[in-house]
Design an enzyme around this catalytic site. Structure first.
Site, short mmCIF file in Angstrom:
data_model
loop_
_atom_site.label_atom_id
_atom_site.label_comp_id
_atom_site.label_asym_id
_atom_site.label_seq_id
_atom_site.Cartn_x
_atom_site.Cartn_y
_atom_site.Cartn_z
N LYS A 103 -29.70 49.39 -26.18
CA LYS A 103 -28.53 48.63 -26.30
C LYS A 103 -27.94 48.79 -27.91
O LYS A 103 -28.49 49.04 -28.64
CB LYS A 103 -28.77 46.93 -26.36
CG LYS A 103 -29.73 46.32 -27.40
CD LYS A 103 -29.06 45.84 -28.43
CE LYS A 103 -29.94 45.83 -29.76
NZ LYS A 103 -29.26 45.36 -31.03
N PRO A 106 -34.28 55.99 -29.94
CA PRO A 106 -35.03 55.99 -31.37
C PRO A 106 -35.92 54.57 -31.71
O PRO A 106 -35.35 53.71 -31.39
CB PRO A 106 -33.85 55.91 -32.28
CG PRO A 106 -32.57 55.99 -31.57
CD PRO A 106 -33.03 55.81 -30.16
N GLY A 119 -32.71 50.01 -34.48
CA GLY A 119 -31.72 49.10 -34.27
C GLY A 119 -30.96 49.28 -32.90
O GLY A 119 -29.85 48.72 -32.61
N MET A 120 -31.74 49.85 -31.98
CA MET A 120 -31.19 49.92 -30.34
C MET A 120 -32.04 49.32 -29.46
O MET A 120 -32.04 49.69 -28.16
CB MET A 120 -30.94 51.57 -30.05
CG MET A 120 -29.77 51.94 -31.12
SD MET A 120 -29.51 53.78 -30.63
CE MET A 120 -28.40 53.43 -29.26
N ALA A 121 -33.06 48.43 -29.84
CA ALA A 121 -33.81 47.65 -29.02
C ALA A 121 -34.71 48.42 -27.99
O ALA A 121 -35.09 48.13 -26.92
CB ALA A 121 -33.09 46.84 -27.93
N GLY A 122 -35.30 49.54 -28.71
CA GLY A 122 -35.95 50.61 -27.93
C GLY A 122 -37.54 49.76 -27.40
O GLY A 122 -37.89 49.79 -26.21
N SER A 142 -37.73 46.48 -27.08
CA SER A 142 -37.61 45.47 -26.09
C SER A 142 -37.34 46.04 -24.76
O SER A 142 -37.54 45.56 -23.84
CB SER A 142 -36.32 44.90 -26.68
OG SER A 142 -36.55 44.22 -28.09
N ASP A 167 -34.04 40.41 -27.91
CA ASP A 167 -32.94 41.12 -27.13
C ASP A 167 -33.77 41.67 -25.52
O ASP A 167 -32.90 42.32 -24.84
CB ASP A 167 -33.03 42.56 -27.54
CG ASP A 167 -32.38 42.72 -28.95
OD1 ASP A 167 -31.56 41.88 -29.31
OD2 ASP A 167 -32.80 43.56 -29.80
O1 C5P Z 1 -37.06 38.35 -31.34
P1 C5P Z 1 -37.62 39.69 -31.93
O2 C5P Z 1 -39.10 39.63 -31.96
O3 C5P Z 1 -37.11 40.98 -31.48
O4 C5P Z 1 -37.19 39.72 -33.53
C1 C5P Z 1 -37.72 40.58 -34.52
C2 C5P Z 1 -37.42 39.64 -35.69
O5 C5P Z 1 -36.04 39.62 -36.10
C3 C5P Z 1 -37.82 38.20 -35.95
O6 C5P Z 1 -39.28 38.21 -36.24
C4 C5P Z 1 -37.05 37.74 -36.97
O7 C5P Z 1 -37.48 38.15 -38.25
C5 C5P Z 1 -35.78 38.48 -36.66
N1 C5P Z 1 -34.83 37.96 -35.90
C6 C5P Z 1 -34.10 36.80 -36.36
N2 C5P Z 1 -33.01 36.04 -35.67
C7 C5P Z 1 -32.61 36.64 -34.52
C8 C5P Z 1 -33.32 37.65 -33.79
C9 C5P Z 1 -34.46 38.26 -34.68
O8 C5P Z 1 -34.36 36.32 -37.72
N3 C5P Z 1 -31.81 35.87 -33.61
#
Ligand code: C5P
Length: 305
Positions: free
Chosen positions: A11, A103, A107-110, A112, A145
């Site tokens: 993404k 990658p 920053g491309m949600a690999g 997820s 994501d």
């Molecule tokens: O949701 P996810 O586990 O992918 O997020 C990784 C980290 O990114 C979280 O621990 C948080 O520090 C940060 N994050 C955030 N706000 C969001 C999404 C992610 O602060 N909306």
């Protein structure tokens, strides 16, 4: 042994508006996601017993192997399989195998994406019969994501990113991704965002209306002009060399250039396939990234559920 294979896109965020840190540590987002055809593949194979294991294979280029991917229960694909199993009382195990193209920490949600694909693959392998809503709920528990990766296409993201709704989008876009030589931690980038706003909290975010209009019209130039990312200044402060990548995009006439998500991958929007090849060559000739990968988006039929 029965096996199921699921292909899942990466993404990008065409706009990423980030609000003030919430009580739970997350940030409210107003984002437009797009799936691009840089895809990982997750295979789930039946096993004797109830273990859930994962192995990770990297495709081709050496840079893909630079960042470590966990092969224990910290791997999002394993977490996804275990969460599905808990939710449905499944007794079986699975051997997961990931072919990584997206990658890592880019920053491309690999990660997820692999979580979303593992949910769908294990649901099929185990015959769980989870509904779309049930899969989405498990996905939201895995990461902000992950629900979008189940959805695919182009979509609005609200909440902390997990509330996904479709958006009218026409056309296929030609992207070039400038790959950095090492990844960035999403949590670190969000912490940097908080530090920058320590004195004055940011307003609640909104999606730029010009972006939605351009998407509805299939107007690539309009989309390029409306790209925005509140996390970009933080990523640039952590990786000043990314400015050189943005500069190459501008010199090469990219319709838009932006850090992808929390970075450090930079995305360049090209006019067409030829322009995309030209931008990729320029990035490599200038030596501002370890690889330049062309991809289109959104990929038709990339929806997982
Ligand atoms: O949701 P996810 O586990 O992918 O997020 C990784 C980290 O990114 C979280 O621990 C948080 O520090 C940060 N994050 C955030 N706000 C969001 C999404 C992610 O602060 N909306």
């Amino acid at each position: 042994m029965r096996t199921t294979t699921v292909r899942v896109p990466a993404k990008i965020n065409l706009s990423l508006g980030v609000g003030p840190r919430r009580e739970d540590g997350y940030h409210p987002l107003a984002t437009v996601y797009q799936a691009v055809d840089l895809c990982d593949e997750v295979r789930a194979t039946e096993v004797d017993g109830d273990s859930v294991s994962v192995e990770v294979h990297f495709d081709g280029d050496g840079w893909r192997e630079q960042a470590p991917v966990p092969t224990d229960e910290n791997n999002l694909a394993v977490k996804a399989a275990l969460a599905l199993r808990d939710a449905f009382g499944v007794k079986s195990g699975a051997a997961l195998s990931i072919r990584k193209v997206i990658p890592v920490m880019g920053g491309m949600a690999g990660g997820s994406a692999d979580g979303a694909a593992a949910l769908v693959a294990c649901d099929a392998l185990w015959g769980t019969g989870a509904s779309r809503a049930e899969l989405e709920e498990i996905a939201a528990g895995l990461g902000s994501d992950v629900p979008f990766l189940l959805h695919g296409g182009t979509a609005l993201g609200g909440g902390r990113g997990e509330e996904v709704s479709p958006v009218l989008a026409r056309g296929r876009f030609h992207w070039v991704f400038a790959i950095a030589d090492h990844g960035l931690s999403t949590a670190e980038v969000y912490a940097g965002y908080d530090a920058r706003h320590a004195d004055a909290p940011p307003p609640m975010p909104e999606v730029p209306p010009t972006l939605l209009t351009a998407l509805a019209a299939g107007d690539a130039a309009g989309v390029g002009a409306s790209l925005s990312n509140d996390l970009q200044p933080v990523a640039l402060a952590l990786r000043p060399e990314l400015r050189d990548v943005l500069a190459v995009g501008e010199q090469g006439g990219a319709l838009g250039t932006l850090v992808s998500g929390s970075g450090p991958t930079v995305m360049l929007l090209a006019e067409d396939a030829d322009h995309s090849a030209q931008l990729a060559r320029m990035l490599l000739a200038e030596g501002v990234c370890v690889d330049a990968v062309q991809a289109t988006g959104p990929e038709p039929g990339a929806h997982l559920i």
